[in-house]
Design a protein around this motif. Structure first.
Motif, PDB file in Angstrom:
ATOM      1  N   ARG A   1       0.845  -1.196   0.000  1.00 22.84           N
ATOM      2  CA  ARG A   1       0.000   0.000   0.000  1.00 22.84           C
ATOM      3  C   ARG A   1       0.874   1.236   0.000  1.00 22.84           C
ATOM      4  NH1 ARG A   1      -3.568  -0.967   5.193  1.00 22.84           N
ATOM      5  NH2 ARG A   1      -1.565  -1.725   5.868  1.00 22.84           N
ATOM      6  N   GLY A   2       0.296   2.340  -0.455  1.00 18.98           N
ATOM      7  CA  GLY A   2       0.997   3.600  -0.326  1.00 18.98           C
ATOM      8  C   GLY A   2       1.043   4.012   1.134  1.00 18.98           C
TER       9      GLY A   2
ATOM     10  N   GLY B   1       9.698  15.433  15.372  1.00 21.57           N
ATOM     11  CA  GLY B   1      10.442  15.297  16.620  1.00 21.57           C
ATOM     12  C   GLY B   1      11.358  16.488  16.748  1.00 21.57           C
ATOM     13  N   THR B   2      12.632  16.243  16.968  1.00 19.60           N
ATOM     14  CA  THR B   2      13.602  17.333  16.977  1.00 19.60           C
ATOM     15  C   THR B   2      13.570  18.046  15.626  1.00 19.60           C
ATOM     16  OG1 THR B   2      15.001  16.179  18.566  1.00 19.60           O
ATOM     17  CG2 THR B   2      16.035  17.924  17.271  1.00 19.60           C
ATOM     18  N   GLY B   3      13.470  17.273  14.561  1.00 15.76           N
ATOM     19  CA  GLY B   3      13.299  17.796  13.208  1.00 15.76           C
ATOM     20  C   GLY B   3      11.936  17.398  12.682  1.00 15.76           C
ATOM     21  N   SER B   4      11.647  17.755  11.428  1.00 13.74           N
ATOM     22  CA  SER B   4      10.369  17.359  10.822  1.00 13.74           C
ATOM     23  C   SER B   4      10.585  17.025   9.357  1.00 13.74           C
ATOM     24  CB  SER B   4       9.325  18.470  10.954  1.00 13.74           C
ATOM     25  OG  SER B   4       9.717  19.628  10.251  1.00 13.74           O
ATOM     26  N   VAL B   5       9.890  15.997   8.899  1.00 12.89           N
ATOM     27  CA  VAL B   5       9.990  15.556   7.520  1.00 12.89           C
ATOM     28  C   VAL B   5       8.758  14.716   7.199  1.00 12.89           C
ATOM     29  CG1 VAL B   5      11.273  13.426   8.045  1.00 12.89           C
ATOM     30  CG2 VAL B   5      11.535  14.509   5.806  1.00 12.89           C
ATOM     31  N   VAL B   6       8.363  14.714   5.944  1.00 12.64           N
ATOM     32  CA  VAL B   6       7.282  13.843   5.472  1.00 12.64           C
ATOM     33  C   VAL B   6       7.858  12.999   4.343  1.00 12.64           C
ATOM     34  CG1 VAL B   6       5.039  13.743   4.328  1.00 12.64           C
ATOM     35  CG2 VAL B   6       5.444  15.452   6.094  1.00 12.64           C
ATOM     36  N   TRP B   7       7.600  11.687   4.436  1.00 13.92           N
ATOM     37  CA  TRP B   7       8.022  10.757   3.391  1.00 13.92           C
ATOM     38  C   TRP B   7       6.791  10.104   2.795  1.00 13.92           C
ATOM     39  CZ3 TRP B   7      12.756  10.357   1.400  1.00 13.92           C
ATOM     40  CH2 TRP B   7      13.825  10.875   2.157  1.00 13.92           C
ATOM     41  N   GLY B   8       6.819   9.906   1.484  1.00 14.18           N
ATOM     42  CA  GLY B   8       5.765   9.167   0.808  1.00 14.18           C
ATOM     43  C   GLY B   8       6.367   7.974   0.103  1.00 14.18           C
ATOM     44  N   SER B   9       5.652   6.852   0.135  1.00 14.38           N
ATOM     45  CA  SER B   9       6.096   5.638  -0.535  1.00 14.38           C
ATOM     46  C   SER B   9       4.930   5.076  -1.325  1.00 14.38           C
ATOM     47  CB  SER B   9       6.582   4.617   0.502  1.00 14.38           C
ATOM     48  OG  SER B   9       6.890   3.386  -0.117  1.00 14.38           O
ATOM     49  N   LEU B  10       5.132   4.875  -2.628  1.00 23.85           N
ATOM     50  CA  LEU B  10       4.092   4.340  -3.500  1.00 23.85           C
ATOM     51  C   LEU B  10       4.156   2.812  -3.533  1.00 23.85           C
ATOM     52  CD1 LEU B  10       4.380   6.822  -6.504  1.00 23.85           C
ATOM     53  CD2 LEU B  10       2.838   6.936  -4.538  1.00 23.85           C
ATOM     54  N   PRO B  11       3.065   2.144  -3.932  1.00 30.76           N
ATOM     55  CA  PRO B  11       3.092   0.684  -4.029  1.00 30.76           C
ATOM     56  C   PRO B  11       4.211   0.164  -4.935  1.00 30.76           C
ATOM     57  CG  PRO B  11       0.847   1.464  -4.165  1.00 30.76           C
ATOM     58  CD  PRO B  11       1.732   2.684  -4.196  1.00 30.76           C
ATOM     59  N   SER B  12       4.644   0.964  -5.891  1.00 30.89           N
ATOM     60  CA  SER B  12       5.726   0.567  -6.802  1.00 30.89           C
ATOM     61  C   SER B  12       7.082   0.537  -6.107  1.00 30.89           C
ATOM     62  CB  SER B  12       5.786   1.532  -7.978  1.00 30.89           C
ATOM     63  OG  SER B  12       6.138   2.831  -7.511  1.00 30.89           O
ATOM     64  N   GLY B  13       7.152   1.132  -4.920  1.00 31.04           N
ATOM     65  CA  GLY B  13       8.420   1.224  -4.206  1.00 31.04           C
ATOM     66  C   GLY B  13       9.080   2.587  -4.344  1.00 31.04           C
ATOM     67  N   GLU B  14       8.525   3.458  -5.191  1.00 35.80           N
ATOM     68  CA  GLU B  14       9.071   4.806  -5.352  1.00 35.80           C
ATOM     69  C   GLU B  14       8.868   5.596  -4.060  1.00 35.80           C
ATOM     70  OE1 GLU B  14       8.693   8.651  -8.359  1.00 35.80           O
ATOM     71  OE2 GLU B  14       7.470   6.876  -8.718  1.00 35.80           O
ATOM     72  N   VAL B  15       9.901   6.327  -3.654  1.00 37.58           N
ATOM     73  CA  VAL B  15       9.887   7.075  -2.391  1.00 37.58           C
ATOM     74  C   VAL B  15      10.262   8.529  -2.669  1.00 37.58           C
ATOM     75  CG1 VAL B  15      10.950   7.279  -0.112  1.00 37.58           C
ATOM     76  CG2 VAL B  15      10.500   5.021  -1.065  1.00 37.58           C
ATOM     77  N   ASN B  16       9.633   9.445  -1.941  1.00 36.34           N
ATOM     78  CA  ASN B  16       9.937  10.864  -2.066  1.00 36.34           C
ATOM     79  C   ASN B  16       9.795  11.504  -0.692  1.00 36.34           C
ATOM     80  OD1 ASN B  16      10.581  13.307  -3.234  1.00 36.34           O
ATOM     81  ND2 ASN B  16       8.933  13.263  -4.740  1.00 36.34           N
ATOM     82  N   GLY B  17      10.507  12.603  -0.459  1.00 38.83           N
ATOM     83  CA  GLY B  17      10.444  13.263   0.838  1.00 38.83           C
ATOM     84  C   GLY B  17      10.321  14.768   0.712  1.00 38.83           C
ATOM     85  N   TRP B  18       9.750  15.384   1.751  1.00 37.13           N
ATOM     86  CA  TRP B  18       9.557  16.833   1.819  1.00 37.13           C
ATOM     87  C   TRP B  18       9.957  17.295   3.203  1.00 37.13           C
ATOM     88  CZ3 TRP B  18       6.585  13.165  -0.245  1.00 37.13           C
ATOM     89  CH2 TRP B  18       6.310  13.258  -1.621  1.00 37.13           C
ATOM     90  N   GLY B  19      10.645  18.438   3.274  1.00 38.52           N
ATOM     91  CA  GLY B  19      11.102  18.948   4.566  1.00 38.52           C
ATOM     92  C   GLY B  19      12.398  18.253   4.963  1.00 38.52           C
TER      93      GLY B  19
ATOM     94  N   TYR C   1      -3.020   7.079  -6.097  1.00 37.31           N
ATOM     95  CA  TYR C   1      -2.601   5.810  -5.498  1.00 37.31           C
ATOM     96  C   TYR C   1      -3.367   5.533  -4.207  1.00 37.31           C
ATOM     97  CZ  TYR C   1       1.178   5.935  -8.837  1.00 37.31           C
ATOM     98  OH  TYR C   1       1.901   5.962  -9.992  1.00 37.31           O
ATOM     99  N   ALA C   2      -4.512   6.201  -4.044  1.00 34.14           N
ATOM    100  CA  ALA C   2      -5.314   6.020  -2.828  1.00 34.14           C
ATOM    101  C   ALA C   2      -5.969   4.642  -2.880  1.00 34.14           C
ATOM    102  CB  ALA C   2      -6.372   7.106  -2.743  1.00 34.14           C
ATOM    103  N   PRO C   3      -6.347   4.092  -1.720  1.00 31.31           N
ATOM    104  CA  PRO C   3      -6.110   4.673  -0.390  1.00 31.31           C
ATOM    105  C   PRO C   3      -4.695   4.360   0.082  1.00 31.31           C
ATOM    106  CG  PRO C   3      -7.290   2.628  -0.136  1.00 31.31           C
ATOM    107  CD  PRO C   3      -7.115   2.838  -1.634  1.00 31.31           C
ATOM    108  N   TRP C   4      -4.202   5.178   0.971  1.00 33.08           N
ATOM    109  CA  TRP C   4      -2.902   4.943   1.547  1.00 33.08           C
ATOM    110  C   TRP C   4      -2.973   5.158   3.056  1.00 33.08           C
ATOM    111  CZ3 TRP C   4      -1.834   9.864   3.187  1.00 33.08           C
ATOM    112  CH2 TRP C   4      -2.284  10.928   2.396  1.00 33.08           C
ATOM    113  N   VAL C   5      -1.895   4.811   3.728  1.00 31.67           N
ATOM    114  CA  VAL C   5      -1.839   4.808   5.186  1.00 31.67           C
ATOM    115  C   VAL C   5      -0.971   5.974   5.664  1.00 31.67           C
ATOM    116  CG1 VAL C   5      -1.109   3.472   7.198  1.00 31.67           C
ATOM    117  CG2 VAL C   5      -2.070   2.299   5.216  1.00 31.67           C
ATOM    118  N   LEU C   6      -1.398   6.644   6.730  1.00 30.46           N
ATOM    119  CA  LEU C   6      -0.602   7.704   7.351  1.00 30.46           C
ATOM    120  C   LEU C   6      -0.013   7.177   8.654  1.00 30.46           C
ATOM    121  CD1 LEU C   6       0.402  10.632   7.692  1.00 30.46           C
ATOM    122  CD2 LEU C   6      -1.768  11.144   8.805  1.00 30.46           C
ATOM    123  N   ILE C   7       1.295   7.284   8.766  1.00 31.11           N
ATOM    124  CA  ILE C   7       2.011   6.896   9.977  1.00 31.11           C
ATOM    125  C   ILE C   7       2.612   8.163  10.581  1.00 31.11           C
ATOM    126  CG2 ILE C   7       3.882   5.519  10.949  1.00 31.11           C
ATOM    127  CD1 ILE C   7       1.833   3.747   9.656  1.00 31.11           C
ATOM    128  N   ALA C   8       2.387   8.397  11.859  1.00 30.20           N
ATOM    129  CA  ALA C   8       2.977   9.542  12.561  1.00 30.20           C
ATOM    130  C   ALA C   8       4.040   9.026  13.518  1.00 30.20           C
ATOM    131  CB  ALA C   8       1.904  10.313  13.317  1.00 30.20           C
TER     132      ALA C   8
END
Length: 194
Positions: free
Chosen positions: A5-6, A13-31, A140-147
């Motif tokens: 799943r996406g 935490g001390t820093g902040s970042v958002v990562w996304g991962s698609l079902p294909s395995g492609e990964v991207n990050g922001w922040g 690529y919905a639906p996807w899961v949000l992990i905090a």
């Protein structure tokens, strides 16, 4: 790997970042650009440094909330905000030292308008990162949000401000990691096939 799943991971935490991962395995990050004034908005470091600078600006106005001022001086072992300014000029705090002030900033935000604005700006910054990730993951919905991260896991109402307005494609309510984010790197090293 295909078939997964996406997933969007919001780490605050001390820093902040958002990562996304698609079902294909492609990964991207922001922040996650570092706690040097360039990025990591909404992180513990950003909150602590921003609130401290706001407190210095208010020295002559005498309107620094007593609770935050007391925490700030106790954590930094200074007698006054002017002493703290001198200490920081001679020996700038580490990201972790700035982040140690974040819980006090969050508590002060309940009573103090300036602290509330700082927290709101930080949450909005995290929201902007999640919007960028959601746009990238569109289709690529639906996807899961992990905090994950010490700050976001202790401020769950922040996610309520982000969900569902900014995250319409989410599969379910956000999940929280039980371990620090670095635990994933350890698991990956131990179980590389996972």
């Amino acid at each position: 790997r295909p078939g997964r799943r996406g997933v969007m991971a919001l780490i605050g935490g001390t820093g902040s970042v958002v990562w996304g991962s698609l079902p294909s395995g492609e990964v991207n990050g922001w922040g996650g650009h570092g706690q040097d004034g360039v990025g990591d908005i909404g992180s513990g470091c950003w909150l602590g440094e921003t609130a401290t600078r706001a407190s210095w600006a208010a020295i002559d106005r005498r309107d620094v909330r007593p609770e935050f001022k007391a925490d700030l001086l106790a954590i930094t072992d200074c007698a006054s905000l002017k002493d703290l300014a001198g200490k920081i000029k001679s020996s700038p705090p580490s990201p972790g030292e700035w982040a140690a002030l974040a819980p006090s900033v969050c508590r002060s935000a309940l009573l103090d308008l300036d602290a509330s604005r700082i927290v709101s700006t930080g949450v909005q910054g995290l929201g902007d990162l999640t919007k960028k990730a959601a746009a990238w993951m569109n289709g690529y919905a639906p996807w899961v949000l992990i905090a994950a991260g010490g700050l976001i896991t202790h401020q769950p109402h922040w996610l309520e401000r982000l969900y569902p307005a900014n995250l319409e494609q989410i599969e379910s309510l956000p999940a929280y990691l039980l371990h620090e984010p670095v635990w994933g790197a350890i698991c990956r090293a131990v179980y590389p096939e996972a």
